[in-house]
Design a protein around this motif. Structure first.
Motif, PDB file in Angstrom:
ATOM      1  N   TRP A   1      25.520  34.243  34.507  1.00  0.00           N
ATOM      2  CA  TRP A   1      25.431  32.853  35.273  1.00  0.00           C
ATOM      3  C   TRP A   1      24.103  32.874  35.913  1.00  0.00           C
ATOM      4  CZ3 TRP A   1      27.522  30.779  40.309  1.00  0.00           C
ATOM      5  CH2 TRP A   1      27.795  31.950  41.188  1.00  0.00           C
ATOM      6  N   TRP A   2      23.831  31.619  36.537  1.00  0.00           N
ATOM      7  CA  TRP A   2      22.342  31.319  37.178  1.00  0.00           C
ATOM      8  C   TRP A   2      22.662  31.113  38.633  1.00  0.00           C
ATOM      9  CZ3 TRP A   2      18.191  33.259  35.066  1.00  0.00           C
ATOM     10  CH2 TRP A   2      18.234  33.026  33.731  1.00  0.00           C
ATOM     11  N   GLU A   3      23.926  31.580  39.173  1.00  0.00           N
ATOM     12  CA  GLU A   3      24.214  31.802  40.533  1.00  0.00           C
ATOM     13  C   GLU A   3      23.742  30.255  41.309  1.00  0.00           C
ATOM     14  OE1 GLU A   3      23.373  36.103  41.644  1.00  0.00           O
ATOM     15  OE2 GLU A   3      21.816  34.745  41.272  1.00  0.00           O
ATOM     16  N   SER A   4      24.386  29.194  40.889  1.00  0.00           N
ATOM     17  CA  SER A   4      24.323  27.852  41.520  1.00  0.00           C
ATOM     18  C   SER A   4      25.236  27.583  42.433  1.00  0.00           C
ATOM     19  CB  SER A   4      24.713  26.641  40.116  1.00  0.00           C
ATOM     20  OG  SER A   4      26.066  26.929  40.001  1.00  0.00           O
ATOM     21  N   GLN A   5      26.122  28.608  43.039  1.00  0.00           N
ATOM     22  CA  GLN A   5      27.038  28.223  43.761  1.00  0.00           C
ATOM     23  C   GLN A   5      26.797  29.139  44.985  1.00  0.00           C
ATOM     24  OE1 GLN A   5      30.865  28.334  41.696  1.00  0.00           O
ATOM     25  NE2 GLN A   5      30.559  25.997  41.076  1.00  0.00           N
ATOM     26  N   ASP A   6      27.571  28.867  46.231  1.00  0.00           N
ATOM     27  CA  ASP A   6      27.409  29.777  47.348  1.00  0.00           C
ATOM     28  C   ASP A   6      28.752  30.482  47.280  1.00  0.00           C
ATOM     29  OD1 ASP A   6      29.359  27.927  48.277  1.00  0.00           O
ATOM     30  OD2 ASP A   6      28.159  27.584  49.916  1.00  0.00           O
ATOM     31  N   PHE A   7      28.892  31.468  47.951  1.00  0.00           N
ATOM     32  CA  PHE A   7      30.132  32.682  47.920  1.00  0.00           C
ATOM     33  C   PHE A   7      31.666  32.024  48.332  1.00  0.00           C
ATOM     34  CE2 PHE A   7      33.196  35.793  49.264  1.00  0.00           C
ATOM     35  CZ  PHE A   7      33.207  36.468  48.162  1.00  0.00           C
ATOM     36  N   PRO A   8      31.651  31.131  49.201  1.00  0.00           N
ATOM     37  CA  PRO A   8      32.865  30.466  49.513  1.00  0.00           C
ATOM     38  C   PRO A   8      33.488  29.619  48.103  1.00  0.00           C
ATOM     39  CG  PRO A   8      31.510  30.136  51.220  1.00  0.00           C
ATOM     40  CD  PRO A   8      30.742  30.864  50.201  1.00  0.00           C
ATOM     41  N   ARG A   9      32.604  29.122  47.198  1.00  0.00           N
ATOM     42  CA  ARG A   9      32.811  28.341  46.125  1.00  0.00           C
ATOM     43  C   ARG A   9      33.403  29.555  44.963  1.00  0.00           C
ATOM     44  NH1 ARG A   9      35.726  25.967  42.936  1.00  0.00           N
ATOM     45  NH2 ARG A   9      34.656  24.500  41.489  1.00  0.00           N
ATOM     46  N   PHE A  10      32.242  30.343  44.765  1.00  0.00           N
ATOM     47  CA  PHE A  10      32.363  31.475  43.897  1.00  0.00           C
ATOM     48  C   PHE A  10      33.817  32.395  43.951  1.00  0.00           C
ATOM     49  CE2 PHE A  10      31.639  35.816  42.346  1.00  0.00           C
ATOM     50  CZ  PHE A  10      31.376  35.527  41.025  1.00  0.00           C
ATOM     51  N   SER A  11      34.006  32.600  45.338  1.00  0.00           N
ATOM     52  CA  SER A  11      35.237  33.239  45.593  1.00  0.00           C
ATOM     53  C   SER A  11      36.435  32.673  45.142  1.00  0.00           C
ATOM     54  CB  SER A  11      35.442  33.507  47.004  1.00  0.00           C
ATOM     55  OG  SER A  11      35.637  32.354  47.703  1.00  0.00           O
ATOM     56  N   THR A  12      36.509  31.394  44.722  1.00  0.00           N
ATOM     57  CA  THR A  12      37.488  30.861  44.056  1.00  0.00           C
ATOM     58  C   THR A  12      37.785  31.322  42.791  1.00  0.00           C
ATOM     59  OG1 THR A  12      36.442  28.794  43.113  1.00  0.00           O
ATOM     60  CG2 THR A  12      37.354  28.676  45.547  1.00  0.00           C
ATOM     61  N   TYR A  13      37.005  31.875  42.212  1.00  0.00           N
ATOM     62  CA  TYR A  13      37.172  32.563  40.692  1.00  0.00           C
ATOM     63  C   TYR A  13      37.477  33.919  40.998  1.00  0.00           C
ATOM     64  CZ  TYR A  13      34.038  28.719  39.742  1.00  0.00           C
ATOM     65  OH  TYR A  13      33.370  27.471  39.938  1.00  0.00           O
ATOM     66  N   LEU A  14      37.589  34.871  42.069  1.00  0.00           N
ATOM     67  CA  LEU A  14      37.396  36.045  41.912  1.00  0.00           C
ATOM     68  C   LEU A  14      39.070  36.452  41.686  1.00  0.00           C
ATOM     69  CD1 LEU A  14      35.565  37.039  45.273  1.00  0.00           C
ATOM     70  CD2 LEU A  14      34.973  37.441  42.846  1.00  0.00           C
ATOM     71  N   GLU A  15      40.019  35.808  42.047  1.00  0.00           N
ATOM     72  CA  GLU A  15      41.365  36.079  42.032  1.00  0.00           C
ATOM     73  C   GLU A  15      41.421  36.004  40.383  1.00  0.00           C
ATOM     74  OE1 GLU A  15      45.801  34.419  42.780  1.00  0.00           O
ATOM     75  OE2 GLU A  15      44.308  34.380  44.660  1.00  0.00           O
ATOM     76  N   ASP A  16      40.968  35.117  39.881  1.00  0.00           N
ATOM     77  CA  ASP A  16      41.463  34.721  38.325  1.00  0.00           C
ATOM     78  C   ASP A  16      40.679  36.002  37.641  1.00  0.00           C
ATOM     79  OD1 ASP A  16      43.087  32.579  38.568  1.00  0.00           O
ATOM     80  OD2 ASP A  16      41.402  31.221  38.893  1.00  0.00           O
ATOM     81  N   PHE A  17      39.393  36.352  38.026  1.00  0.00           N
ATOM     82  CA  PHE A  17      38.637  37.188  37.047  1.00  0.00           C
ATOM     83  C   PHE A  17      39.239  38.670  37.564  1.00  0.00           C
ATOM     84  CE2 PHE A  17      34.806  34.593  36.628  1.00  0.00           C
ATOM     85  CZ  PHE A  17      34.564  35.001  35.492  1.00  0.00           C
ATOM     86  N   VAL A  18      39.923  38.974  38.618  1.00  0.00           N
ATOM     87  CA  VAL A  18      40.729  40.356  38.920  1.00  0.00           C
ATOM     88  C   VAL A  18      41.894  40.412  37.963  1.00  0.00           C
ATOM     89  CG1 VAL A  18      41.903  41.668  40.636  1.00  0.00           C
ATOM     90  CG2 VAL A  18      39.423  40.574  41.067  1.00  0.00           C
ATOM     91  N   ALA A  19      42.628  39.226  37.822  1.00  0.00           N
ATOM     92  CA  ALA A  19      43.993  39.315  37.103  1.00  0.00           C
ATOM     93  C   ALA A  19      43.586  39.371  35.728  1.00  0.00           C
ATOM     94  CB  ALA A  19      44.788  37.955  37.581  1.00  0.00           C
ATOM     95  N   LEU A  20      42.477  38.563  35.068  1.00  0.00           N
ATOM     96  CA  LEU A  20      42.166  38.857  33.920  1.00  0.00           C
ATOM     97  C   LEU A  20      41.619  40.043  33.467  1.00  0.00           C
ATOM     98  CD1 LEU A  20      41.585  37.273  31.207  1.00  0.00           C
ATOM     99  CD2 LEU A  20      39.192  36.842  31.857  1.00  0.00           C
ATOM    100  N   ARG A  21      40.637  40.817  34.381  1.00  0.00           N
ATOM    101  CA  ARG A  21      40.610  42.285  34.229  1.00  0.00           C
ATOM    102  C   ARG A  21      41.661  43.149  34.042  1.00  0.00           C
ATOM    103  NH1 ARG A  21      38.425  45.223  38.909  1.00  0.00           N
ATOM    104  NH2 ARG A  21      40.575  44.804  39.620  1.00  0.00           N
ATOM    105  N   ASP A  22      42.572  42.925  34.982  1.00  0.00           N
ATOM    106  CA  ASP A  22      43.665  43.910  34.798  1.00  0.00           C
ATOM    107  C   ASP A  22      44.601  43.525  33.576  1.00  0.00           C
ATOM    108  OD1 ASP A  22      42.879  44.430  37.480  1.00  0.00           O
ATOM    109  OD2 ASP A  22      44.528  43.621  38.741  1.00  0.00           O
ATOM    110  N   GLY A  23      44.559  42.380  33.220  1.00  0.00           N
ATOM    111  CA  GLY A  23      45.391  42.099  31.959  1.00  0.00           C
ATOM    112  C   GLY A  23      44.639  42.661  30.876  1.00  0.00           C
ATOM    113  N   LEU A  24      43.402  42.746  30.814  1.00  0.00           N
ATOM    114  CA  LEU A  24      42.612  43.199  29.549  1.00  0.00           C
ATOM    115  C   LEU A  24      42.514  44.777  29.836  1.00  0.00           C
ATOM    116  CD1 LEU A  24      39.601  40.592  29.478  1.00  0.00           C
ATOM    117  CD2 LEU A  24      41.462  40.775  27.943  1.00  0.00           C
ATOM    118  N   ALA A  25      42.736  45.345  30.925  1.00  0.00           N
ATOM    119  CA  ALA A  25      42.507  46.923  31.012  1.00  0.00           C
ATOM    120  C   ALA A  25      43.542  47.709  30.105  1.00  0.00           C
ATOM    121  CB  ALA A  25      42.692  47.100  32.476  1.00  0.00           C
TER     122      ALA A  25
END
Length: 176
Positions: free
Chosen positions: A135-159
């Motif tokens: 991605w082109w980094e359009s957001q700051d970290f507080p907004r981006f951090s709202t995706y972190l939990e979903d990405f971690v859960a997705l990564r853990d499920g795909l592992a």
């Protein structure tokens, strides 16, 4: 007249220093990357897995555990994908599908995440070693951090779901 030359010389000395000062966008991206790295992400500038883009792009990676590799797939936003590619979720198409279908719960989680991502998120890629967001980094970290939990859960499920089926599971642990 002498003061004019002194002022001109002073401006010549100070102007390069002003060019070195980071812009507000550069400061925001630096803070975003630093905070992302502190959460365990790997952030690199690399050429994305797209045709026609020759420049480097930020890639945010969630690493799979070495003993539990992930599947291989590439999802591309419609704006950067051919209409001939198979649709997956609203606005996203498979450039490369995983060889084994994803479990329904993971597919639902992935679709929900894709719908939430910002418009400048162009590619979501998974391979043996990592799950990657391009991605082109359009957001700051507080907004981006709202995706972190979903990405971690997705990564853990795909592992542990590699396409080649070769998973090494330590003795005494059930296979995922």
């Amino acid at each position: 007249m002498t003061w004019f030359f002194i002022l001109f010389a002073l401006l010549l000395v100070v102007s390069p220093v002003m060019w070195l000062k980071p812009s507000p966008r550069q400061r925001r991206i630096s803070a975003l990357r630093t905070a992302a790295i502190k959460t365990g992400l790997t952030v690199k500038l690399e050429k994305p897995p797209l045709h026609g883009i020759e420049t480097t792009m930020p890639a945010y990676r969630w690493r799979f555990p070495q003993e539990r590799p992930g599947p291989d797939f590439v999802l591309v936003r419609d704006d950067h994908a051919s209409a001939a590619l198979k649709a997956f979720a609203h606005g996203w198409r498979w450039r490369r599908e995983p060889l084994r279908p994803l479990p329904e719960a993971l597919e639902v989680r992935l679709k929900a995440l894709l719908e939430r991502l910002p418009q400048d998120a162009i590619v979501v890629e998974s391979h043996r070693h990592a799950l990657t967001l391009w991605w082109w980094e359009s957001q700051d970290f507080p907004r981006f951090s709202t995706y972190l939990e979903d990405f971690v859960a997705l990564r853990d499920g795909l592992a542990g779901r590699p396409d080649d089926g070769a998973v090494s599971v330590p003795l005494g642990q059930p296979r995922a």
